[in-house]
Design a protein around this motif. Structure first.
Motif, PDB file in Angstrom:
ATOM      1  N   ASN A   1       0.826  -1.215   0.000  1.00 27.54           N
ATOM      2  CA  ASN A   1       0.000   0.000   0.000  1.00 27.54           C
ATOM      3  C   ASN A   1       0.859   1.264   0.000  1.00 27.54           C
ATOM      4  N   LEU A   2       1.935   1.244  -0.802  1.00 31.28           N
ATOM      5  CA  LEU A   2       2.802   2.404  -0.972  1.00 31.28           C
ATOM      6  C   LEU A   2       2.505   3.055  -2.315  1.00 31.28           C
ATOM      7  N   SER A   3       2.272   4.354  -2.303  1.00 31.82           N
ATOM      8  CA  SER A   3       2.077   5.065  -3.562  1.00 31.82           C
ATOM      9  C   SER A   3       3.428   5.571  -4.064  1.00 31.82           C
ATOM     10  N   VAL A   4       3.537   5.752  -5.372  1.00 31.18           N
ATOM     11  CA  VAL A   4       4.767   6.264  -5.982  1.00 31.18           C
ATOM     12  C   VAL A   4       4.638   7.775  -6.093  1.00 31.18           C
ATOM     13  N   THR A   5       5.356   8.475  -5.230  1.00 34.15           N
ATOM     14  CA  THR A   5       5.248   9.933  -5.221  1.00 34.15           C
ATOM     15  C   THR A   5       6.054  10.579  -6.336  1.00 34.15           C
ATOM     16  N   SER A   6       7.093   9.881  -6.821  1.00 32.55           N
ATOM     17  CA  SER A   6       7.881  10.438  -7.930  1.00 32.55           C
ATOM     18  C   SER A   6       8.692   9.339  -8.577  1.00 32.55           C
ATOM     19  N   LEU A   7       9.122   9.610  -9.804  1.00 33.89           N
ATOM     20  CA  LEU A   7      10.084   8.777 -10.515  1.00 33.89           C
ATOM     21  C   LEU A   7      11.199   9.698 -10.972  1.00 33.89           C
ATOM     22  N   SER A   8      12.438   9.358 -10.602  1.00 30.19           N
ATOM     23  CA  SER A   8      13.609  10.174 -10.949  1.00 30.19           C
ATOM     24  C   SER A   8      14.511   9.402 -11.905  1.00 30.19           C
ATOM     25  N   TRP A   9      15.043  10.048 -12.860  1.00 27.63           N
ATOM     26  CA  TRP A   9      14.668  11.306 -13.435  1.00 27.63           C
ATOM     27  C   TRP A   9      14.826  11.182 -14.930  1.00 27.63           C
ATOM     28  N   ALA A  10      14.311  12.104 -15.683  1.00 32.81           N
ATOM     29  CA  ALA A  10      14.555  12.205 -17.124  1.00 32.81           C
ATOM     30  C   ALA A  10      15.204  13.550 -17.388  1.00 32.81           C
ATOM     31  N   GLY A  11      15.871  13.686 -18.524  1.00 39.84           N
ATOM     32  CA  GLY A  11      16.447  14.993 -18.850  1.00 39.84           C
ATOM     33  C   GLY A  11      17.808  14.907 -19.492  1.00 39.84           C
ATOM     34  N   GLY A  12      18.621  15.933 -19.204  1.00 39.44           N
ATOM     35  CA  GLY A  12      19.946  16.005 -19.823  1.00 39.44           C
ATOM     36  C   GLY A  12      19.893  16.424 -21.277  1.00 39.44           C
ATOM     37  N   PHE A  13      18.981  17.318 -21.608  1.00 38.82           N
ATOM     38  CA  PHE A  13      18.725  17.644 -23.014  1.00 38.82           C
ATOM     39  C   PHE A  13      19.820  18.487 -23.662  1.00 38.82           C
ATOM     40  N   THR A  14      20.685  19.051 -22.853  1.00 35.69           N
ATOM     41  CA  THR A  14      21.749  19.913 -23.387  1.00 35.69           C
ATOM     42  C   THR A  14      22.999  19.138 -23.775  1.00 35.69           C
ATOM     43  N   GLY A  15      22.989  17.827 -23.566  1.00 37.18           N
ATOM     44  CA  GLY A  15      24.143  17.018 -23.927  1.00 37.18           C
ATOM     45  C   GLY A  15      25.224  16.948 -22.876  1.00 37.18           C
ATOM     46  N   SER A  16      24.941  17.467 -21.684  1.00 39.74           N
ATOM     47  CA  SER A  16      25.969  17.508 -20.643  1.00 39.74           C
ATOM     48  C   SER A  16      26.325  16.126 -20.110  1.00 39.74           C
ATOM     49  N   ASP A  17      25.448  15.130 -20.323  1.00 35.66           N
ATOM     50  CA  ASP A  17      25.750  13.778 -19.859  1.00 35.66           C
ATOM     51  C   ASP A  17      26.230  12.879 -20.996  1.00 35.66           C
ATOM     52  N   GLY A  18      26.556  13.486 -22.129  1.00 38.73           N
ATOM     53  CA  GLY A  18      27.112  12.731 -23.248  1.00 38.73           C
ATOM     54  C   GLY A  18      26.109  12.244 -24.274  1.00 38.73           C
ATOM     55  N   ARG A  19      24.819  12.392 -23.996  1.00 39.88           N
ATOM     56  CA  ARG A  19      23.793  11.987 -24.953  1.00 39.88           C
ATOM     57  C   ARG A  19      23.398  13.150 -25.844  1.00 39.88           C
ATOM     58  N   GLY A  20      22.979  12.825 -27.046  1.00 40.24           N
ATOM     59  CA  GLY A  20      22.453  13.852 -27.927  1.00 40.24           C
ATOM     60  C   GLY A  20      21.032  14.224 -27.545  1.00 40.24           C
TER      61      GLY A  20
ATOM     62  N   ALA B   1      10.594   7.159 -20.122  1.00 39.43           N
ATOM     63  CA  ALA B   1      10.367   7.362 -18.693  1.00 39.43           C
ATOM     64  C   ALA B   1       8.919   7.751 -18.418  1.00 39.43           C
ATOM     65  N   VAL B   2       8.306   8.485 -19.336  1.00 39.01           N
ATOM     66  CA  VAL B   2       6.885   8.834 -19.193  1.00 39.01           C
ATOM     67  C   VAL B   2       6.045   7.558 -19.180  1.00 39.01           C
ATOM     68  N   THR B   3       6.347   6.630 -20.092  1.00 39.47           N
ATOM     69  CA  THR B   3       5.626   5.352 -20.132  1.00 39.47           C
ATOM     70  C   THR B   3       5.804   4.585 -18.832  1.00 39.47           C
ATOM     71  N   ASP B   4       7.052   4.550 -18.339  1.00 35.43           N
ATOM     72  CA  ASP B   4       7.319   3.871 -17.068  1.00 35.43           C
ATOM     73  C   ASP B   4       6.547   4.526 -15.928  1.00 35.43           C
ATOM     74  N   ALA B   5       6.538   5.848 -15.904  1.00 32.81           N
ATOM     75  CA  ALA B   5       5.819   6.565 -14.850  1.00 32.81           C
ATOM     76  C   ALA B   5       4.330   6.231 -14.874  1.00 32.81           C
ATOM     77  N   ALA B   6       3.779   6.119 -16.081  1.00 37.71           N
ATOM     78  CA  ALA B   6       2.363   5.755 -16.208  1.00 37.71           C
ATOM     79  C   ALA B   6       2.119   4.346 -15.677  1.00 37.71           C
ATOM     80  N   ASN B   7       2.987   3.409 -16.038  1.00 35.55           N
ATOM     81  CA  ASN B   7       2.825   2.025 -15.580  1.00 35.55           C
ATOM     82  C   ASN B   7       2.981   1.898 -14.072  1.00 35.55           C
ATOM     83  N   LEU B   8       3.845   2.735 -13.502  1.00 33.18           N
ATOM     84  CA  LEU B   8       4.080   2.711 -12.060  1.00 33.18           C
ATOM     85  C   LEU B   8       3.065   3.543 -11.291  1.00 33.18           C
ATOM     86  N   ARG B   9       2.217   4.244 -12.027  1.00 35.69           N
ATOM     87  CA  ARG B   9       1.233   5.159 -11.445  1.00 35.69           C
ATOM     88  C   ARG B   9       1.918   6.210 -10.568  1.00 35.69           C
ATOM     89  N   ALA B  10       3.037   6.688 -11.057  1.00 41.58           N
ATOM     90  CA  ALA B  10       3.800   7.708 -10.340  1.00 41.58           C
ATOM     91  C   ALA B  10       3.058   9.040 -10.375  1.00 41.58           C
TER      92      ALA B  10
END
Length: 270
Positions: A54-73, A84-93
């Protein structure tokens, strides 16, 4: 009624099953999930366990890094965020936390334009799945590589630029709570606030995040929480306690202290 939760970063060495069992045993109502832990445990198993406890998911961390600072385009970061949006929906975050990414040698205007473009794309998918996105500002002293958005004013400007009803913000007291003007900003923030994260520190962030036990630092947590509750904030309140100051402590001790501290001023709310 505010859901009282703990973020999994607070017990980083435990696996997801241990986190969930311990949080429920300590009387917390929610859990802030960390994507690598969810991936290791499995989403279906996670949903089953959290339902059982009976634990609710208050958040899912994290998505982002759109500026390429973590090496991804840019495209890779956007695709990952949509997953991550799909995962958040499935987890009912209740929300998916979004980090902008570091400036990465971009001029500020370009970095801001890149972030707004990414959020506009992701918001369309988030609206379809009924997922709320929450942009989180990071203190520049410990998070310049994670986000070029460092304060509440900049965060609100991005929300206004994107204009999605599913986009709001996270207020982490460790990152923005030491600002002398924090209490004055809360009336502007409250209507956009999806998640209140509680973190404390003995000094302004510098280098790695180094949080201390709640109430033992210099962040005016109680004033911030009381102000937001008085203004009608009904969203989750999620503790995040991680850093060198708490590493020597047993996780059970951290959870005991966190629960006792939250009961001081949220006991009547839960």
């Amino acid at each position: 009624m505010n859901t009282i939760a703990v973020n999994q970063l607070s017990t980083i060495r435990w696996e997801l099953g241990e986190d969930a069992q311990a949080y429920a045993a300590h009387g917390f109502q929610g859990i802030g999930l960390f994507r690598p832990k969810v991936e290791d445990f499995g989403i279906e198993r996670c949903v089953e366990l959290l339902t059982e406890l009976n634990l609710s998911v208050t958040s899912l961390s994290w998505a982002g890094g759109f500026t390429g600072s973590d090496g991804r385009g840019f495209d890779d970061a956007v695709r990952d965020a949509m997953g991550a949006v799909t995962d958040a929906a499935n987890l009912r975050a209740q929300t998916l936390i979004v980090l902008a990414g570091g400036r990465n040698n971009h001029i500020q205007k370009h970095a801001r334009r890149t972030l707004c473009e990414a959020l506009a794309k992701i918001s369309i998918v988030a609206e379809e799945f009924g997922v709320r996105l929450s942009l989180e500002p990071f203190h520049p002293g410990c998070g310049s590589e994670w986000s070029f958005i460092h304060d509440l004013e900049s965060t609100l400007n991005i929300l206004d630029c994107v204009g999605s009803p599913n986009l709001g913000l996270v207020l982490d007291t460790y990152h923005v709570g030491m600002d002398d003007e924090i209490l004055g900003w809360l009336p502007h923030v409250c209507e956009h606030l999806h998640l209140l994260q509680l973190g404390d520190g003995r000094h302004s962030p510098l280098g790695e995040m180094n949080r201390c036990l709640l109430g033992e630092g210099c962040v005016p947590i109680e004033s911030i929480v009381h102000s937001l509750l008085e203004q009608g904030y009904q969203g989750p309140i999620e503790a995040e306690v991680i850093g060198e100051d708490v590493e020597p402590l047993a996780y059970e001790q951290v959870l005991d202290h966190t629960r006792e501290y939250l009961d001081q001023f949220t006991g009547s709310q839960v």
